[in-house]
Design a protein around this motif. Structure first.
Motif, PDB file in Angstrom:
ATOM      1  N   UNK A 189      21.695  44.331  29.369  1.00 14.93           N
ATOM      2  CA  UNK A 189      23.066  43.937  29.071  1.00 14.93           C
ATOM      3  C   UNK A 189      23.259  42.469  29.420  1.00 14.93           C
ATOM      4  N   UNK A 190      24.095  41.795  28.642  1.00 13.62           N
ATOM      5  CA  UNK A 190      24.390  40.383  28.877  1.00 13.62           C
ATOM      6  C   UNK A 190      25.904  40.207  29.018  1.00 13.62           C
ATOM      7  N   UNK A 191      26.290  39.291  29.892  1.00 16.19           N
ATOM      8  CA  UNK A 191      27.707  38.984  30.078  1.00 16.19           C
ATOM      9  C   UNK A 191      28.202  38.223  28.853  1.00 16.19           C
ATOM     10  N   UNK A 192      29.292  38.703  28.258  1.00 14.34           N
ATOM     11  CA  UNK A 192      29.880  38.042  27.094  1.00 14.34           C
ATOM     12  C   UNK A 192      31.173  37.311  27.456  1.00 14.34           C
ATOM     13  N   UNK A 193      31.790  37.717  28.551  1.00 18.26           N
ATOM     14  CA  UNK A 193      33.035  37.066  28.923  1.00 18.26           C
ATOM     15  C   UNK A 193      33.598  37.651  30.203  1.00 18.26           C
ATOM     16  N   UNK A 194      34.709  37.076  30.625  1.00 18.46           N
ATOM     17  CA  UNK A 194      35.392  37.537  31.834  1.00 18.46           C
ATOM     18  C   UNK A 194      36.810  37.946  31.449  1.00 18.46           C
ATOM     19  N   UNK A 195      37.192  39.127  31.895  1.00 27.63           N
ATOM     20  CA  UNK A 195      38.562  39.605  31.752  1.00 27.63           C
ATOM     21  C   UNK A 195      39.262  39.258  33.068  1.00 27.63           C
ATOM     22  N   UNK A 196      40.031  38.186  33.063  1.00 32.10           N
ATOM     23  CA  UNK A 196      40.683  37.687  34.269  1.00 32.10           C
ATOM     24  C   UNK A 196      41.776  38.646  34.734  1.00 32.10           C
ATOM     25  N   UNK A 197      41.751  38.967  36.023  1.00 33.52           N
ATOM     26  CA  UNK A 197      42.771  39.788  36.665  1.00 33.52           C
ATOM     27  C   UNK A 197      43.120  41.019  35.835  1.00 33.52           C
ATOM     28  N   UNK A 198      42.102  41.709  35.364  1.00 35.99           N
ATOM     29  CA  UNK A 198      42.311  42.855  34.484  1.00 35.99           C
ATOM     30  C   UNK A 198      42.640  44.132  35.236  1.00 35.99           C
ATOM     31  N   UNK A 199      42.324  44.184  36.516  1.00 29.09           N
ATOM     32  CA  UNK A 199      42.592  45.378  37.317  1.00 29.09           C
ATOM     33  C   UNK A 199      43.285  44.999  38.622  1.00 29.09           C
ATOM     34  N   UNK A 200      44.060  45.921  39.129  1.00 27.36           N
ATOM     35  CA  UNK A 200      44.685  45.765  40.443  1.00 27.36           C
ATOM     36  C   UNK A 200      44.080  46.845  41.337  1.00 27.36           C
ATOM     37  N   UNK A 201      43.204  46.426  42.255  1.00 28.00           N
ATOM     38  CA  UNK A 201      42.474  47.350  43.115  1.00 28.00           C
ATOM     39  C   UNK A 201      42.828  47.033  44.564  1.00 28.00           C
ATOM     40  N   UNK A 202      43.335  48.023  45.257  1.00 24.74           N
ATOM     41  CA  UNK A 202      43.743  47.836  46.659  1.00 24.74           C
ATOM     42  C   UNK A 202      44.658  46.615  46.818  1.00 24.74           C
ATOM     43  N   UNK A 203      45.615  46.490  45.894  1.00 21.16           N
ATOM     44  CA  UNK A 203      46.601  45.405  45.897  1.00 21.16           C
ATOM     45  C   UNK A 203      46.006  44.013  45.724  1.00 21.16           C
ATOM     46  N   UNK A 204      44.816  43.936  45.131  1.00 23.75           N
ATOM     47  CA  UNK A 204      44.183  42.645  44.838  1.00 23.75           C
ATOM     48  C   UNK A 204      43.782  42.612  43.372  1.00 23.75           C
ATOM     49  N   UNK A 205      44.014  41.469  42.734  1.00 25.89           N
ATOM     50  CA  UNK A 205      43.597  41.301  41.342  1.00 25.89           C
ATOM     51  C   UNK A 205      42.084  41.182  41.280  1.00 25.89           C
ATOM     52  N   UNK A 206      41.503  41.861  40.315  1.00 26.27           N
ATOM     53  CA  UNK A 206      40.054  41.879  40.158  1.00 26.27           C
ATOM     54  C   UNK A 206      39.704  41.477  38.730  1.00 26.27           C
ATOM     55  N   UNK A 207      38.740  40.570  38.613  1.00 26.10           N
ATOM     56  CA  UNK A 207      38.198  40.183  37.306  1.00 26.10           C
ATOM     57  C   UNK A 207      37.072  41.139  36.929  1.00 26.10           C
ATOM     58  N   UNK A 208      36.885  41.314  35.631  1.00 24.49           N
ATOM     59  CA  UNK A 208      35.779  42.127  35.126  1.00 24.49           C
ATOM     60  C   UNK A 208      34.931  41.293  34.168  1.00 24.49           C
ATOM     61  N   UNK A 209      33.643  41.570  34.173  1.00 23.82           N
ATOM     62  CA  UNK A 209      32.773  41.034  33.141  1.00 23.82           C
ATOM     63  C   UNK A 209      32.783  42.014  31.981  1.00 23.82           C
ATOM     64  N   UNK A 210      32.845  41.478  30.762  1.00 24.48           N
ATOM     65  CA  UNK A 210      32.581  42.255  29.570  1.00 24.48           C
ATOM     66  C   UNK A 210      31.115  42.041  29.260  1.00 24.48           C
ATOM     67  N   UNK A 211      30.356  43.127  29.194  1.00 24.07           N
ATOM     68  CA  UNK A 211      28.921  43.037  28.971  1.00 24.07           C
ATOM     69  C   UNK A 211      28.548  43.864  27.743  1.00 24.07           C
ATOM     70  N   UNK A 212      27.486  43.456  27.077  1.00 26.47           N
ATOM     71  CA  UNK A 212      27.023  44.197  25.907  1.00 26.47           C
ATOM     72  C   UNK A 212      25.510  44.135  25.805  1.00 26.47           C
ATOM     73  N   UNK A 213      24.993  45.121  25.110  1.00 28.14           N
ATOM     74  CA  UNK A 213      23.564  45.188  24.796  1.00 28.14           C
ATOM     75  C   UNK A 213      23.488  45.403  23.297  1.00 28.14           C
ATOM     76  N   UNK A 214      22.750  44.528  22.646  1.00 26.67           N
ATOM     77  CA  UNK A 214      22.583  44.590  21.187  1.00 26.67           C
ATOM     78  C   UNK A 214      21.175  45.091  20.901  1.00 26.67           C
ATOM     79  N   UNK A 215      21.083  46.039  19.990  1.00 28.01           N
ATOM     80  CA  UNK A 215      19.764  46.575  19.599  1.00 28.01           C
ATOM     81  C   UNK A 215      19.265  45.922  18.340  1.00 28.01           C
TER      82      UNK A 215
END
Length: 166
Positions: free
Chosen positions: A140-166
Motif C-alpha cells: 500500500x502507498x500513501x496517497x494523501x492525508x485526511x486532516x482532522x478526520x476523526x475525533x479520538x479521545x477529544x483530540x483531532x486525528x489525521x488519517x492517511x488515505x492509502x491504496x494498492x493498485x494491481x
C-alpha cells in the motif's frame, strides 16, 4: 488448527464477538467500544450481503475455530468504481505481530486478482505506526492525508488515505 477463510452467515455470533473485542482493545478503529451495537441479526445480514457481491468479501483468521481477526473488502457499487474495494481490518491484540494480518492480506490479494479488483484502499490513523508499517510492507502507498478526520479521545486525528493498485 489455524486458517483463513470466508466468514459464513452461521458465524454471525462469532463475528459480533470479534468486532466487539477489537473495538474494546483499540483506539485505532472507527467505532468506539459499544458504539456500533451490532446485533447477531445485523451481522448475519451483513455477511450474507457481502457474500452476494462479486466485488466484496469478508475473510476471517481462525485459531482453533476462534475468530481472531478479519479483513472486509467492500466493492464499489457503480460501474465506474466496481474495480475498487474499501478495506477494513483488525486482529486481536494477543495475535498481533504473529503474521496473521499478513496472511489475511495475502488471501485478499489472491481474491482481488481473481475478482478483477484493480484497487484496494483504506485509511489509517497517522500515528498507528504498526499498521502503517504493515500496509507499506504489503504494497500500500500513501496517497494523501485526511486532516482532522476523526475525533479520538477529544483530540483531532489525521488519517492517511492509502491504496494498492494491481
Amino acid at each position: 488448527m489455524s486458517m483463513i477463510s470466508i466468514v459464513r452467515p452461521e458465524e454471525a455470533r462469532a463475528f459480533v464477538s470479534l468486532s466487539n473485542q477489537l473495538e474494546k482493545e483499540s483506539d485505532f478503529l472507527l467505532y468506539e467500544a459499544g458504539e456500533r451495537g451490532m446485533s447477531i441479526e445485523k451481522a448475519r445480514s451483513l455477511i450474507e450481503s457481502i457474500g452476494k457481491q462479486e466485488n466484496s468479501v469478508l475473510f476471517a483468521a481462525r485459531d482453533h475455530n476462534k475468530l481472531i481477526g478479519h479483513v472486509m473488502c467492500i466493492g464499489g457499487s457503480a460501474k465506474r468504481n466496481r474495480h475498487s474495494a474499501k478495506v477494513v481490518t483488525g486482529v486481536l491484540a494477543g495475535y498481533q505481530g504473529k503474521a496473521w494480518a499478513s496472511q489475511l492480506f495475502a488471501k485478499v490479494d489472491r481474491w482481488a486478482i481473481d475478482h478483477h479488483i484493480h484497487r484496494l484502499e483504506l485509511t489509517v490513523m497517522i500515528h498507528n505506526e504498526r499498521a502503517l508499517k504493515l500496509y507499506k510492507k504489503i504494497g500500500f502507498k500513501v496517497e494523501g492525508i485526511k486532516k482532522q478526520s476523526l475525533l479520538v479521545n477529544n483530540k483531532w486525528v489525521d488519517e492517511y488515505l492509502m491504496a494498492k493498485i494491481f
